[in-house]
Write an enzyme that holds these catalytic residues in place. Structure first.
Site, mmCIF file in Angstrom:
data_model
loop_
_atom_site.group_PDB
_atom_site.id
_atom_site.type_symbol
_atom_site.label_atom_id
_atom_site.label_comp_id
_atom_site.label_asym_id
_atom_site.label_seq_id
_atom_site.Cartn_x
_atom_site.Cartn_y
_atom_site.Cartn_z
ATOM 1 N N SER A 273 1.549 4.894 1.360
ATOM 2 C CA SER A 273 2.339 4.791 2.526
ATOM 3 C C SER A 273 2.362 5.644 3.565
ATOM 4 C CB SER A 273 3.600 4.019 1.900
ATOM 5 O OG SER A 273 4.344 3.671 3.057
ATOM 6 N N ASP B 210 1.116 -7.159 3.205
ATOM 7 C CA ASP B 210 1.721 -6.716 1.895
ATOM 8 C C ASP B 210 3.418 -6.759 1.999
ATOM 9 O OD1 ASP B 210 2.557 -4.436 3.087
ATOM 10 O OD2 ASP B 210 1.234 -3.153 1.996
ATOM 11 N N HIS C 242 3.704 -4.192 -1.015
ATOM 12 C CA HIS C 242 3.776 -2.896 -0.803
ATOM 13 C C HIS C 242 3.963 -2.144 -1.892
ATOM 14 C CE1 HIS C 242 3.364 0.192 2.682
ATOM 15 N NE2 HIS C 242 4.121 0.846 1.842
#
Length: 434
Positions: free
Chosen positions: A209, A375, A409
């Site tokens: 991320s 995602d 995610h």
């Protein structure tokens, strides 16, 4: 508010890691892999680095209780002090205030509230990824560390961590960014030390991320000969580079109608005080999204290309918008390949915000969401842009994009099947000869 905070958890790309268990093959993999493993540096996602604070005389607490217990003491855990907040919930407003950033006009940079000093915990190790908070404990790389140890990695020997103060962000070149400059300096030394400790093997950088933003900008600002000498591979998981339309809902929600977050995690995820520099780096990039309408109202549509107009509409000041223009926007407009071998791993097949409809122009209300693929936080559009901008650069030595179906995610490093993909790609990077 709870639902919104849950959404924040997705977009801020926090929710990392759960179980990976390599059954009977674990010991064999350890014996086989250990001699040839290149050192790995983990750079975590948003909110997954801990930091301490201490207060000095000039700190002006919002209430007397915020200053008295800590004033004059040595370092204490500011993020995230779950245990102390459980014992004394009245400290929540204190920690929320001490987490704020302010903009120093003289220095042209973000800094802590006057009287608050902070330091990142355990740089160089993965210990900063372990939290007491049950919500954070399973989402911040602790189990990824376990998975890597299962194939032969060892903390402090060939496995290291590069935590950072996620309130700050990389800024445009030639713009003051002391926090990021400090991170770059520390990471450079860590990579060189990790390489020396492992027979001068170059390192593999693995990010999740927002950590990808830090690592990408770090690489792009490092001398090319140094990169080629010290970095064997860059593995980016769920990279949020290019921003996300969901962030536009986050900034709209900070117009003041929502109640104050009731947890420290909630205050960080909602970014309700708009003080964090990193907020701007999550906004959609014109390079990725162009003039596609991302926020729709009866009177006007807003795209990544007219982001300043959107920020004005949701109450940002001219000064705040100027910071977006000068600090964050140039980074996305100058997006470029890191010129080291790179593998991007992304989840797809999950409904992901592509557009927000505030038909009456009331940004204090919850919008109608238009979903696309991705995602749940990072859109497929972002993934395709990475392939185009990095994979399409003839100077990029190697680029691979791996898509993991039906993976969120957070699921990228919490679902067993996804984690196996991640570890397998790290092992492949170890074996690559180019």
């Amino acid at each position: 508010m709870e639902a919104k905070q849950h959404g924040m958890g997705i977009i801020m790309t926090l929710l990392l890691l759960a179980t990976l268990f390599f059954s009977g093959a674990r010991a064999a993999a350890h014996d086989q892999a250990t001699p040839v493993l290149h050192p790995v540096i983990l750079v975590p996602g948003y909110s997954c680095s801990q930091f301490d604070a201490r207060l000095i005389g000039e700190y002006e607490p919002p209430t007397p209780a915020c200053g008295v217990p800590k004033q004059g003491r040595e370092w204490f855990r500011l993020w995230e002090n779950y245990t102390e907040l459980q014992e004394n919930p009245t400290l929540l407003p204190c920690y929320q205030d001490q987490l704020r950033l302010v903009y120093d006009h003289a220095a042209g940079d973000y800094c802590n509230v006057p009287g608050v000093e902070t330091r990142v915990v355990s740089f160089g190790t993965t210990r900063s990824f372990v939290f007491d908070d049950p919500v954070q404990k399973n989402v911040c790389m602790a189990r990824l560390v376990e998975a890597l140890e299962g194939v032969g990695y060892k903390e402090g020997s060939n496995l290291f961590g590069a935590p950072y103060d996620f309130r700050y962000a990389p800024a445009a070149p030639n713009v003051a960014a002391r926090a990021f400059a400090g991170f770059r300096s520390r990471l450079t030394r860590l990579i060189e030390r990790a390489s020396e400790m492992n027979g001068k093997k170059p390192v593999i950088i693995v990010t999740h991320s927002f950590g990808g933003d830090y690592a990408m900008e770090f690489l792009n600002r490092s001398p090319l000969p140094w990169r080629r000498s010290y970095v064997k591979h860059f593995v980016m998981l769920c990279g949020v580079i290019g921003g996300t339309p969901l962030m536009m809902e986050v900034v709209a929600s900070t117009m003041g109608s929502s109640p104050a977050p009731t947890t420290l995690l909630g205050s960080v995820l909602s970014l309700g005080n708009r003080s964090f520099e990193s907020m701007y780096n999550f906004l959609p990039s014109p390079v990725v999204y162009g003039d596609t309408p991302l926020v729709i109202t009866r009177a006007k549509n807003y795209s990544a290309e007219n982001m300043p107009e959107f920020l004005t509409a949701v109450g940002f000041s001219g000064e705040e918008i100027a910071r977006y223009r000068t600090r964050a926007l140039p980074l996305t407009l100058n997006f470029r390949a890191p010129l080291v071998p790179m593998t991007c791993i992304n989840g797809i097949g999950v409904p992901t915000t592509y557009g927000l409809v505030y038909w009456d122009g009331n940004f204090t209300e919850k919008p109608q969401v238009v979903n696309g693929d991705g995602d749940g936080g990072v859109t497929l559009e972002n993934v395709l842009a990475m392939k185009r901008l990095v994979g399409g650069d003839p100077a990029q030595p190697y680029f691979k994009s791996v898509l993991v179906p039906n993976t969120t995610h957070s699921g990228m490093i919490s679902d067993d099947s996804a984690l196996r993909v991640v570890v397998n790609e790290i092992l492949k990077a170890n074996q690559a000869t180019s």
